[in-house]
Design a protein around this motif. Structure first.
Motif, PDB file in Angstrom:
ATOM      1  N   ARG A 191       0.852  -1.194   0.000  1.00 15.86           N
ATOM      2  CA  ARG A 191       0.000   0.000   0.000  1.00 15.86           C
ATOM      3  C   ARG A 191       0.885   1.239   0.000  1.00 15.86           C
ATOM      4  O   ARG A 191       1.921   1.261   0.681  1.00 15.86           O
ATOM      5  CB  ARG A 191      -0.898   0.043   1.240  1.00 15.86           C
ATOM      6  N   SER A 209       3.261   0.462   3.302  1.00 16.47           N
ATOM      7  CA  SER A 209       2.808  -0.568   4.236  1.00 16.47           C
ATOM      8  C   SER A 209       2.698  -1.863   3.441  1.00 16.47           C
ATOM      9  O   SER A 209       2.222  -1.856   2.303  1.00 16.47           O
ATOM     10  CB  SER A 209       1.462  -0.197   4.852  1.00 16.47           C
ATOM     11  N   LYS A 256       1.844  -6.239   3.311  1.00 10.19           N
ATOM     12  CA  LYS A 256       1.178  -7.395   3.908  1.00 10.19           C
ATOM     13  C   LYS A 256       1.477  -8.623   3.055  1.00 10.19           C
ATOM     14  O   LYS A 256       1.380  -8.581   1.833  1.00 10.19           O
ATOM     15  CB  LYS A 256      -0.333  -7.180   3.985  1.00 10.19           C
ATOM     16  N   TYR A 301      -1.181  -5.889   7.673  1.00 12.28           N
ATOM     17  CA  TYR A 301      -0.339  -4.850   7.106  1.00 12.28           C
ATOM     18  C   TYR A 301       0.656  -4.353   8.160  1.00 12.28           C
ATOM     19  O   TYR A 301       0.312  -4.192   9.343  1.00 12.28           O
ATOM     20  CB  TYR A 301      -1.171  -3.678   6.613  1.00 12.28           C
ATOM     21  N   SER A 302       1.888  -4.116   7.704  1.00 11.46           N
ATOM     22  CA  SER A 302       2.907  -3.555   8.592  1.00 11.46           C
ATOM     23  C   SER A 302       2.573  -2.089   8.880  1.00 11.46           C
ATOM     24  O   SER A 302       1.789  -1.469   8.162  1.00 11.46           O
ATOM     25  CB  SER A 302       4.279  -3.633   7.913  1.00 11.46           C
ATOM     26  N   TRP A 334       2.934   1.896   8.804  1.00 13.21           N
ATOM     27  CA  TRP A 334       3.383   2.776   7.724  1.00 13.21           C
ATOM     28  C   TRP A 334       4.790   3.270   8.017  1.00 13.21           C
ATOM     29  O   TRP A 334       5.091   3.676   9.145  1.00 13.21           O
ATOM     30  CB  TRP A 334       2.445   3.968   7.598  1.00 13.21           C
TER      31      TRP A 334
END
Length: 341
Positions: A19, A76, A78, A86-87, A89
């Motif tokens: 993302r 971000s 995943k 998701y990690s 940001w």
């Protein structure tokens, strides 16, 4: 206290989704022109990848954007696993460093390092404590500690690494160092703004160690921009019975002026001043200046990097009562047998 920089680092999986925010229509159109499967979801540009190298390709592709747009962008990631999330940001620049230095990041993420101990002696050459230094785990790939911390800074993982290194040092000291010996442990100035001190204190308590045996030292590799904040951290350590030190005084950012502002319990004079100080009048004057300034606030002075007895003798004559260097022992996995027993 807690800090996001100290949380568990997610690995980058071989397949997943990226993302990018904020939404940039120019980027979106460019990605579509390249035939990439980009789409807009929740005001973010979403791009799938099928191997890690594609993330780096995407990051390189972003370099066509104006600098201002890239500076504001965050990533971000995943993986495609069923339970992956998701990690957090992170800035694009940090993401680039993370992908380009994946092997070093994995050392940090998996905490594949150990603490080695270098003895600190008094004027009678009796060991009074040890400094704990980051080294590779036995049998693992070699690395230079400075490289590890440099990559950690570039990737935004410096707080995680600093905390993990401290916990490793505390646990190692519990295994090998008897009560009553000082344990000098480094911490970075940049981590004081989001410190995970609670983990440090909890580890000391859980292992039934005496806080008075610990000395946490600020290393000089970074400029300390907010002295009042660092002083508050010093106060937190001291409230727990832990002493504080300023490392490498006389070199880089660790000036006599900074030392006098911070008033640490221990002042460690940089090895560049100590080396052959018995033969150098300018070094002798600076060592004397540092020592006299430290005595004004009752700080104990330690000479680092001593490899020659002549340097040790000059330091003793100058009133310095602690010393460290190869003359007394190199960093090792275990302290001398006599200490352990």
């Amino acid at each position: 206290m807690s800090c996001s920089g100290c949380t568990l680092i997610q690995p980058i999986e071989n397949q997943g989704i990226v993302r990018i925010k904020p939404l940039n229509k120019s980027l979106m159109n460019s990605l579509l022109e390249q035939g990439l499967g980009a789409e807009i979801i929740a005001e973010c540009t979403v791009v799938p990848y099928n191997k890690k190298e594609e993330i780096l390709d995407l990051l390189h592709f972003l370099r066509i954007l104006p600098k201002k747009d890239r500076t504001d962008m965050e990533f971000s990631i995943k993986g495609l696993g069923e339970h992956t999330m998701y990690s957090p940001w992170i800035p694009v620049i940090q993401m680039e460093a993370k992908v380009e230095n994946q092997s070093v990041v994995d050392i940090i993420r998996l905490e594949k390092f150990a603490s080695h101990m270098q003895p600190i002696v008094d004027t009678n050459e009796q060991i009074m404590g040890f400094e704990f230094l980051l080294r590779p785990e036995q049998g693992d790939h070699s690395f230079q500690p400075y490289q590890l911390f440099e990559v950690a800074r570039e990737t935004g993982l410096h707080s995680f690494l600093d905390r993990a290194a401290q916990i490793t040092a505390i646990k190692t000291s519990a295994l090998w160092v008897p009560n009553g010996f000082k344990r000098f442990i480094n911490f970075l100035p940049s981590t004081i703004y989001n410190p995970c001190l609670s983990d440090t204190f909890e580890t000391i308590d859980r292992l039934n160690l005496d806080p008075k045996d610990f000395v946490f030292e600020v290393v000089e590799t970074e400029n300390v921009e907010h002295i009042p904040q660092l002083l508050r951290i010093f106060d937190l350590y001291r409230e727990k019975g832990i002493s504080v030190a300023l490392d490498d005084v006389g070199s880089g950012y660790s000036t006599v002026e900074l030392m006098s502002d911070l008033k640490p319990d221990y002042v460690k004079i940089d090895r560049s001043l100590i080396d052959h100080c018995d033969q150098d009048l300018m070094k002798q004057r600076e060592i004397t200046r540092i020592t006299e300034a430290a005595f004004q606030f009752k700080g104990q002075v330690l000479a680092e990097g001593i490899e020659r007895y002549e340097d040790f003798q000059f330091c003793k004559d100058a009133g310095i009562n602690l010393a460290q260097g190869y003359l007394f022992g190199k960093p090792s996995e275990r302290p001398p047998l006599a200490i352990v027993m």
